[in-house]
Design an enzyme around this catalytic site. Structure first.
Site, PDB file in Angstrom:
ATOM      1  N   LYS A  58       4.434   1.047  12.051  1.00  0.00           N
ATOM      2  CA  LYS A  58       4.253   2.565  11.407  1.00  0.00           C
ATOM      3  C   LYS A  58       4.105   3.596  12.326  1.00  0.00           C
ATOM      4  O   LYS A  58       4.541   4.662  12.437  1.00  0.00           O
ATOM      5  CB  LYS A  58       3.573   2.274  10.090  1.00  0.00           C
ATOM      6  CG  LYS A  58       3.782   3.724   9.258  1.00  0.00           C
ATOM      7  CD  LYS A  58       2.799   3.689   8.156  1.00  0.00           C
ATOM      8  CE  LYS A  58       2.582   2.660   7.107  1.00  0.00           C
ATOM      9  NZ  LYS A  58       1.686   2.790   6.223  1.00  0.00           N
ATOM     10  N   GLU A  93       0.845  -1.137   0.046  1.00  0.00           N
ATOM     11  CA  GLU A  93       0.054   0.039  -0.061  1.00  0.00           C
ATOM     12  C   GLU A  93       1.155   1.034   0.056  1.00  0.00           C
ATOM     13  O   GLU A  93       1.787   1.214   0.894  1.00  0.00           O
ATOM     14  CB  GLU A  93      -0.855  -0.097   1.045  1.00  0.00           C
ATOM     15  CG  GLU A  93      -1.826   1.273   1.393  1.00  0.00           C
ATOM     16  CD  GLU A  93      -2.482   1.205   2.622  1.00  0.00           C
ATOM     17  OE1 GLU A  93      -3.474   1.906   2.599  1.00  0.00           O
ATOM     18  OE2 GLU A  93      -2.478   0.427   3.411  1.00  0.00           O
ATOM     19  N   ARG A 128       5.622 -13.536  10.026  1.00  0.00           N
ATOM     20  CA  ARG A 128       6.412 -12.177   9.798  1.00  0.00           C
ATOM     21  C   ARG A 128       7.621 -12.256  10.643  1.00  0.00           C
ATOM     22  O   ARG A 128       7.990 -13.134  11.081  1.00  0.00           O
ATOM     23  CB  ARG A 128       5.488 -11.169  10.771  1.00  0.00           C
ATOM     24  CG  ARG A 128       4.152 -11.151  10.282  1.00  0.00           C
ATOM     25  CD  ARG A 128       3.155 -10.369  11.315  1.00  0.00           C
ATOM     26  NE  ARG A 128       3.824  -9.021  11.360  1.00  0.00           N
ATOM     27  CZ  ARG A 128       2.976  -7.910  12.168  1.00  0.00           C
ATOM     28  NH1 ARG A 128       2.127  -8.430  13.000  1.00  0.00           N
ATOM     29  NH2 ARG A 128       3.591  -6.637  12.247  1.00  0.00           N
TER      30      ARG A 128
END
Length: 853
Positions: free
Chosen positions: A269, A38, A259
């Site tokens: 983030k 994204e 992950r």
């Protein structure tokens, strides 16, 4: 099995991950993978794993990699992020065969939405968000679920046009409102968004597809054969398959992998943005950041990064990794090709005079790398006037034989110290003819002869080293990031380097003899010759370079800290020689210094904030404003002196009493390292008959529940406890209950525990649950019928007034909780006394003899 095959299996590195994941229906040359970022931020090392694994399988099967920008949320996305991601992928050595955008398919996605409505598999719902959430939780069909196709098409047109009514609507899949996987209870497929223009399509569209609708469709129509993604999407895989089945599109095989997580490292983030906005780092390419740009700037090579990630394989097991192996791999990559150079710490740099008059000033060509002649040569100036660094000079003795590296042996004839013994004025040496270099000190040096030529004049440099941004290996659920920010994380040492560094370009990796590997971050500028070059220390994977300096200030090594907030680091050499003095400075800095501010690297500060109204998960008024006076102030305790501190420890009352009775006590108190903080005395036991009345337990109703933004195992709940505002509560119920199962439930709440921060969000109460001893399941305690939020729980015979806020030091909860259990009749009890409200007794649903916590 053949002997050779067995040998090959044994020889396989033990830390090598497996790629034998059993990809289905693999056809060599026809495998198509995709990486769909994204465009709302910068890639970090976690994204790098996803990108490299998709690239790996595409190349392994000689297939194709699609990089698709998932640009379906105009509120977050910007063109600058898109360009940054493209650059980062190139830095990673990933070249997409095709670059696409979900927005390229907006027209097709709209047509598929029309199709799914026409087929009776979707409907447009104008139900308000709270009601829709409650209905999904209870499995109740929406009032709009059975609207006609014609009405749904009309409503969808209203959404597309952005009418007043259309903006209240969303398009929902018509699946199964009773499905045990609540993701499948008629999820949203399209929603309106008129808050911001799309960075590619402008204001053309007022409706945008949800990721879980767009992703499977675009995967299928773009020819993706295998969708590799992290296992956080696992419970949404059935929806992925349903969308393709409903639209009669080709299915795509899904494989999810774990992950990538590192110690002392934040990948959130939101938290990284906080560091940027607070001015605690220089930007998103700061060498302390786990972004691709940050680790590249620190000196990480793409080859090492690729090797390391591929070593982990495509495992589905979540890992908390150390940084040592990746930096050790990096060292293996850079060591054979890094030119060798010389640098001396500038502080107290010491002049050396060679007494032999036959030594003349001359410039010689020397190899940059003795084991790799292909690296080329450098120019080295030899003369009778030299510099060595003070850390070496102060260890020398008159008459001692030493080796000046790349020159020969010398004997020390004279050492002239300054009157105050703080530095050395000069050292005289004589040339020694023998070439026996065993058991001699090795000294790095530079010529100080004034030749007037750049090729012989040392270059000013600043050597930089860094610590981890957080001081704890892994933050626990109740840890707040700002409480674990390392006070000093940038360390600078002024130095002089050999003249050849005038030609070193930005981004070039070198080795400074006896110091380590460095990457050039600011090259020499002929127009600013007095401006120092900047060299960043590259960790080599050894303990000394990987240890958090915040863990133990005594282990900090390096040069002098700058007043701006930089501290001592690994930049100076020999680092071991500075240990005692510099650890004192680092300890003081860690105790007293506030994090320094740094200038942004961009002309304008980048705004990574969420849209107004969504900057925090919830806006909740604190419910403890009037209770601060009820929290007792902590008692003064003796404080241990910081390691190697110049000041003695604070001496408490107990220490003074000891000093009067012991003749040696005063002497011992002057030695900070031996002063220990005494353990707190155990709190006095409360009266057993009254202790239970100190707890404030009541009935609450869960109004809303969401996933914690930074903790996969935590929920954040809004709970009505009969007060003016609901309380925000953080709980670890993710693996036991779905969000929709919890909403609307009446539960038992312990209200007067001290609020605690759970991964950055403060929890103002605790939900009491029943659980068997093996914790294999968890159930809410059920208040009696007719209960309402705020109803008090009491224990007959032990009534009393609860404390406004429990004092953690008195350990009331810890004393009472072990006696909480459920009986054979499911009733919750404390030492056999029932949990009661005015409406009746409290029970568990099915668990007998369970713990309550």
């Amino acid at each position: 099995m053949a002997a050779d095959d067995k040998k090959q299996q044994v020889a396989k590195p033990k830390d090598q991950g497996s790629f034998e994941i059993g990809l289905k229906d693999v056809v060599h040359g026809q495998v198509v993978t995709r990486f769909p970022p994204e465009p709302s931020g910068y890639l970090h090392i976690g994204h790098a794993k996803a990108a490299l694994l998709n690239d790996y399988f595409a190349r392994t099967y000689e297939g194709k990699l699609i990089v698709r920008f998932d640009d379906t949320n105009p509120s977050k996305e910007k063109m600058e992020y898109e360009e940054a991601i493209k650059e980062d992928l190139l830095l990673l050595g990933i070249k997409a065969d095709v670059i696409t955008y979900t927005s390229d398919s907006f027209d097709k996605l709209y047509q598929y939405a029309i199709q799914i409505i026409t087929d009776g598999n979707a409907y447009v719902d104008d139900t308000d968000v709270d009601t829709m959430r409650a209905e999904r939780f209870d499995g109740i069909e929406s009032k709009c679920r059975n609207l006609s196709v014609e009405e749904n098409l009309k409503r969808f047109q209203d959404m597309k046009d952005g009418t007043e009514f259309g903006l209240k609507c969303c398009l929902r899949a018509k699946i199964n409102m009773k499905d045990k996987n609540k993701v499948m209870r008629d999820p949203t497929l399209y929603r309106c968004n008129v808050s911001a223009p799309h960075h590619r399509t402008g204001t053309t569209w007022k409706i945008y597809p949800i990721y879980d609708f767009a992703c499977p469709i675009v995967d299928s129509i773009e020819g993706v054969t295998h969708a590799l993604r992290t296992n956080e999407y696992r419970d949404r895989n059935p929806q992925y398959e349903w969308v393709l089945n409903a639209l009669k599109l080709r299915q795509v095989h899904i494989w999810d992998f774990s992950r990538l997580n590192f110690v002392y490292t934040l990948l959130s983030k939101r938290k990284l943005t906080w560091f940027v906005n607070e001015g605690l780092v220089t930007g998103w390419d700061d060498p302390r950041f786990p972004t691709v740009r940050g680790i590249r700037r620190r000196g990480m090579t793409i080859e090492a990064l690729r090797q390391y990630i591929l070593m982990q394989g495509a495992s589905q097991k979540n890992l908390e990794l150390e940084w040592d192996k990746i930096w050790a791999l990096n060292k293996k990559v850079i060591d054979p090709v890094a030119p060798r150079h010389t640098a001396l710490d500038a502080e107290k740099i010491t002049p050396v005079n060679i007494l032999d008059a036959s030594v003349s000033t001359e410039v010689k060509e020397m190899p940059k790398h003795k084991k790799n002649p292909d690296i080329g040569n450098k120019l080295t100036t030899f003369s009778r006037e030299l510099f060595i660094q003070f850390e070496d000079a102060k260890t020398l003795e008159v008459g001692e034989k030493v080796t000046f590296m790349d020159w020969g042996n010398f004997t020390v004839a004279k050492i002239q110290w300054a009157a105050d013994k703080t530095h050395i004025l000069s050292i005289d040496v004589n040339v020694v003819s023998d070439t026996d270099y065993k058991n001699t000190k090795k000294i790095t040096w530079l010529s100080r002869a004034e030749t007037g030529k750049d090729e012989s004049t040392p270059v000013k440099a600043t050597l930089l080293d860094y610590d981890y941004l957080i001081s704890k290996k892994k933050l626990e659920e109740d840890d707040e990031v700002k409480n674990f920010v390392t006070p000093v994380t940038e360390f600078k040492v002024a130095a002089f380097c050999d003249a050849n560094l005038r030609k070193v370009a930005k981004g070039e990796v070198i080795q400074l003899e006896r110091k380590g590997y460095y990457i050039c971050d600011q090259a020499w500028d002929a127009f600013k010759p007095d401006q120092p070059i900047h060299l960043i220390f590259i960790p080599d994977g050894k303990v000394a370079s990987m240890q958090s300096k915040a863990d133990d200030p005594k282990e900090v090594k390096g040069g002098k800290a700058e007043k701006s907030g930089s501290g001592t680091g690994s930049s100076g050499a020999p680092r071991e020689a500075r240990k005692a003095k510099e650890s004192k400075k680092a300890a003081k800095a860690a105790a007293n210094a506030k994090m320094y501010k740094v200038k942004p690297v961009y002309n304008e500060a980048l705004n990574f904030s969420a849209p107004e109204g969504t900057k925090q998960m919830y806006a909740v008024k604190t419910v403890y404003e009037d209770l601060q006076d009820a929290i007792p102030a902590p008692k003064e305790q003796p404080v241990t002196a910081l390691p190697n501190s110049d000041k003695p420890a604070h001496v408490g009352v107990a220490d003074l009493a000891t000093a009067k009775s012991s003749p040696d006590a005063t002497a011992k108190a002057d030695k900070p390292k031996k002063v220990k903080t005494p353990k707190a005395a155990p709190a006095p036991a409360a009266d057993d008959a009254s202790i239970i009345s100190k707890l404030d337990i009541c009935v609450g109703r869960i109004l809303d529940v969401k996933r914690h933004p930074d903790a996969d195992t935590l929920y954040v709940e809004q709970i009505d406890v009969g007060e003016e505002q609901p309380r925000e509560v953080v709980s670890g119920l993710v693996k036991y209950m779905a969000e929709d199962e919890m909403r609307g439930k009446l539960v038992l709440i312990l209200k007067n525990l001290k609020p605690v921060s759970m991964r950055g969000i403060k929890s103002f109460a605790m939900v009491l649950c029943a659980s068997p001893s093996d914790h294999s399941s968890v159930e809410f305690l059920i208040p009696p019928e007719g209960s309402a939020p705020g109803d008090k729980v009491f224990f007959e015979g032990h009534e009393g007034t609860p404390e406004a806020l429990l004092n953690p030091k008195k350990k009331v909860w810890e004393t009472v909780q072990p006696d909480f259990t459920t009986g054979e009749d499911l009733v919750a009890t404390w030492k056999g006394v029932q949990f009661k409200t005015s409406k009746g007794v409290v029970k568990s649903v099915t668990l007998k003899g369970a713990e309550i916590k």
